[in-house]
Structure formats: structure tokens, C-alpha cells
Design an enzyme around this catalytic site. Structure first.
Site, PDB file in Angstrom:
ATOM      1  N   TYR A   1       4.391   0.494   1.462  1.00 34.58           N
ATOM      2  CA  TYR A   1       3.675  -0.327   0.439  1.00 34.58           C
ATOM      3  C   TYR A   1       2.754   0.599  -0.125  1.00 34.58           C
ATOM      4  O   TYR A   1       1.811   1.303   0.532  1.00 34.58           O
ATOM      5  CB  TYR A   1       3.025  -1.459   1.217  1.00 34.58           C
TER       6      TYR A   1
ATOM      7  N   ASP B   1       0.910   9.025   0.124  1.00 34.04           N
ATOM      8  CA  ASP B   1       0.041   7.844   0.023  1.00 34.04           C
ATOM      9  C   ASP B   1      -0.918   7.825   1.202  1.00 34.04           C
ATOM     10  O   ASP B   1      -0.250   7.408   2.231  1.00 34.04           O
ATOM     11  CB  ASP B   1       0.984   6.503  -0.363  1.00 34.04           C
TER      12      ASP B   1
ATOM     13  N   LYS C   1      -9.745   2.753   0.100  1.00 32.35           N
ATOM     14  CA  LYS C   1     -10.922   2.226   0.688  1.00 32.35           C
ATOM     15  C   LYS C   1     -11.746   2.998   1.768  1.00 32.35           C
ATOM     16  O   LYS C   1     -12.805   2.891   1.796  1.00 32.35           O
ATOM     17  CB  LYS C   1     -10.789   0.689   1.107  1.00 32.35           C
TER      18      LYS C   1
END
Ligand code: HOZ
Length: 430
Positions: free
Chosen positions: A144, A239, A267
Site C-alpha cells: 500500500y 516506499d 510521517k
């Protein structure tokens, strides 16, 4: 445990927020109960609005390596409040954060700050297309990468949890630019490059998958991706929204010694504040406006609050490298304890762990790809989740997510969580 205020808030929320939540991943739908509404956090603990206390193994989905309200982060954020929270103009602190990322993440030469992991992956894909002049993206099933249109194809996290294979609202033409392949299956990637090598702009991968539960790469998988991308002139994108600064100070790329062309971060570089970044090889990043024609922008990019939180946390990590050994030890203690408790109760689980990110899968089989993860007993997971929540242990509310250990989890907290798991398994076995 009483959850009256959470229930009341959820009822109100559902009137004005779709599904009562601002992200489907926190909806608790797959675990058969309503979400709890969190009021505050401190160290490894959080409290809900009914005053119930939990040991938190979600950590805002990963970035809170130092736990909630770590003093170095709180102090840095306080200082920003005295000088201003948004200018939409360059600041010294964002240069410092970019320098720090370039210093710590081995493959990053230059980096652009954005506002979320989704923005980072969306931008990285666009830069890869601009650089190669090609359109196709290879992604892996169960990975994802945020809610980027073309990446919501056979994705993990909330989509896997809710059983949404491909998102509605994505034009077929966008989804058609994505080639989903099985994670850890290098043969499938070789065949794709044989057939469509001159169309493939990039291969994007979570180097340690975290969004179908934690699934490590098979030995050699990442290096084989590197070699194929180099051979065919495609851009390799790691990622590292979840793995960056977590599985090692330099992320998964330093742990496995494989260098991508581009890296996306989220984040974690804001210590939980809304921020992200994409960066990598200078010649690729030079395609980004204003140097090049690939446009990417944002008023809040490099926002002073997020940058200050990230700088404080990342500097603390750099100055205290022993933290990673401590995280490893604590997470290994949790893994061994929970696996032992499940064995003792006769409950079949398999655990995957890389550093302080791990998942307990309700299956007797190894989990190496999405097909394996999808075969887990999600009903058993849901029961385990509820049993643990009721005992004050806050876990990710899906079998298809990773849980995270922070520096704030002491041995006592880990041992308490293991004792709760033993009780939970015993009650499941009854
Ligand atoms: N990457 C997080 C889940 N693995 C995001 C959580 C969310 O979508 O809210």
C-alpha cells in the site's frame, strides 16, 4: 471496560463524517466493534475519552518511535509556537531537515518535503515517468502506497482489511498504467520486464511490506529488483514510509544494502506530524520543478511544526544509535513471548518481524506474500484483537497491518502485553 463516551462520539461522528472516521484504517470494522476515541498519550500509553488506559502498539501507525510526547519533540514544537506556524516560504529548519535526511538515508542526494506519504509516492511516480518518458508502474499485491489513484490496485492496508480489491472512482486508464505482481516473486518481475521492459517507468515496493501485515523480503528479492531496474532503465522506488528510520537509522535500504533510485518517506520524518518526502538520485530529482518540467507543489510543504518535530526526533535518533539495539531487543522479547503464549494455549500463529515492526498472523503457514496473508483466519484475529483491547492493549485493528514497538516500551510493558496475550489465547481456546 466501559466505552460509553466513545460510543456517543461515534454516533455523532457518523452523522457528519463518512463512516464516523477520517481514515478507513481506523474504523475497527474488521474486528467487529466500534472504534475507541483517543484523548491523550504519554510514552507508550494512550487513554481513551472514557479514561481507559492502553499500552499502545500502533504508535500512530509507526512514526512514534520515541513514543508519545517525547520531551525533545514537545520542546521543539513549543519553540515553533513562539515564532509562527506557516509561512509558505523557505525556512532554515527545512534545509536542516533535508540535510539530515540526505545524511542518514544512503541513496538520497536531494529531497523534496511534502505533506504525507501519499503525496510522496504520487510525486515519485510522476518524477519516474518524467525521467524515463514511460508510463507503467510495477507494484506488488498487498503493498500500500497511500491513496494515489493509480496505486489503489490490489493494495493492502485498509483496502485489504475492507476487502476492496481496486478502489472505485479510479479511471480505468489510470489503473491500466499499473502492473500488480506478487510480492517476493522475482520470476514474475523478470517476465514483466521481458514483455514490457520498454514501457515500465518504475517499480515501487515496500522493502519490508507492512500493509499486509509485516512481510520481509526474501533474501535476494530487493537486489534482483535493483538489477532488473538497472538493466531496463526503470526507476526503483523504495516506499520507506513505514520502514524509514524504523528498521534501521538508514531505513530498509541500509539494512539490506540495496540502493533504490528514489525513496519515499512519511510521517516518521515529522515524528507523527503531517509530513512526507521523496528524494534520491540528483539527476532524477533535477526533473522536479522549478529545475525541471515535472510539477509538484504545496503551501504547507516544509511546514515549520512538522519540520521541527522531525528534526528533533531524527537528531535524537542519530545521537543515540543504541536505540536500535534496544528496539530490536524489546520487539524480540514481545515476539518470543506472544508466540510462546500461543503455543501454550494451542492457538496457531506465525510471526514475522523486522526490527521493531511485526505481525502475528493467525495461520500455521509461513507468510511471504499476499496470497499467504489472505489465507489467515481473520475471525480469530478479530477475537484476539477484542480480547487484547479489553485487557488494555491497543493493537492495529486489522490482520493486514504491522504493530510497532517504541523506545518508550519498557520490559515491564512488554511482559504485561505478553501476559495479556496469554490470557487472550486461553480464552480463545476455551
Ligand atoms: N499506512 C497506514 C496503515 N498501514 C495508514 C493508516 C491509515 O490509512 O489511516
Amino acid at each position: 471496560m466501559v466505552h460509553d463516551r466513545s460510543s456517543a462520539l461515534f454516533e455523532r461522528a457518523q452523522r457528519v463524517i463518512p463512516g464516523g472516521v477520517n481514515s478507513p484504517a481506523r474504523a475497527f470494522r474488521a474486528v467487529g466493534r466500534e472504534p475507541v476515541f483517543i484523548r491523550n498519550g504519554e510514552g507508550c500509553r494512550i487513554w481513551d475519552c472514557d479514561g481507559n488506559e492502553y499500552i499502545d502498539f500502533v504508535g500512530s501507525w509507526g512514526p512514534l518511535l520515541l513514543g508519545h510526547r517525547h520531551p525533545v519533540v514537545v520542546e521543539a514544537l513549543r519553540e515553533v509556537l513562539d515564532v509562527g506556524t506557516s509561512f509558505g516560504a523557505p525556512t532554515e529548519a527545512e534545509v536542516e531537515l533535508a540535510e539530515l535526511i540526505a545524511e542518514l538515508v544512503p541513496s538520497v542526494e536531494t529531497v523534496r518535503l511534502v505533506n504525507s506519504g501519499t503525496e510522496a509516492t504520487m510525486s515519485a511516480l510522476r518524477v519516474a515517468r518524467g525521467f524515463t518518458g514511460r508510463d507503467v508502474t510495477v507494484k506488488f499485491v498487498g503493498n500500500y502506497h497511500g491513496h494515489v489513484d493509480s496505486l489503489l490496485v490490489r493494495a493492502g492496508s485498509g483496502l485489504a482489511t475492507l476487502g476492496i480489491s481496486d478502489s472505485g472512482g479510479v479511471p480505468a486508464a489510470f489503473a491500466g498504467t499499473t502492473l500488480p505482481l506478487e510480492f517476493n516473486d522475482i520470476g514474475a518481475v523478470e517476465r514483466a520486464f521481458d514483455r514490457r521492459g520498454n514501457e515500465i517507468a518504475s517499480v515501487i515496493v515496500e522493502p519490508v511490506a507492512g500493509n499486509m501485515g509485516c512481510v520481509p523480503p526474501r533474501p535476494g528479492f530487493l537486489q534482483a529488483l535493483r538489477d532488473l531496474c538497472t538493466k531496463h532503465g526503470a526507476v526503483l522506488i523504495f516506499d520507506e514510509v513505514m520502514t524509514g528510520f524504523r528498521v534501521a537509522l538508514g531505513g530498509a535500504q541500509s539494512l539490506y544494502g540495496v540502493m533504490p533510485d528514489l525513496t519515499t518517506l512519511g510521517k516518521v520524518i515529522g515524528s507523527g506530524l503531517p509530513v512526507g518526502a521523496f528524494g534520491g538520485r540528483r539527476e532524477i530529482m533535477e526533473r522536479v520543478a522549478p529545475l525541471g518540467a515535472v510539477y509538484q507543489a504545496g503551501t504547507l510543504s516544509g511546514n515549520p511544526l512538522a519540520v521541527a518535530g522531525g528534526l528533533a526526533a531524527l537528531r535524537h535518533l542519530r545521537e543515540n544509535p543504541g536505540i536500535y539495539d534496544r528496539l530490536e531487543t524489546a520487539a524480540a522479547r514481545l515476539q518470543a513471548g506472544v508466540v510462546g503464549a500461543a503455543d501454550a494455549a494451542g492457538v496457531e500463529i506465525t510471526s514475522n518481524r523486522v526490527g521493531a515492526m511485526l505481525t502475528f498472523f493467525f495461520t500455521g503457514q509461513q507468510v511471504r506474500c499476499w496470497e499467504d496473508a489472505a489465507a489467515c483466519d481473520t475471525g480469530a484475529f478479530a477475537k484476539y484483537f477484542r480480547e487484547m483491547l479489553g485487557r488494555g492493549i491497543y493493537l492495529p485493528c486489522s490482520q493486514y497491518e504491522a504493530l510497532f514497538v517504541a523506545t518508550s516500551h519498557g520490559n515491564g510493558d512488554i511482559d504485561h502485553a505478553v501476559a495479556c496475550a496469554a490470557d487472550a489465547f486461553a480464552s480463545m481456546a476455551r
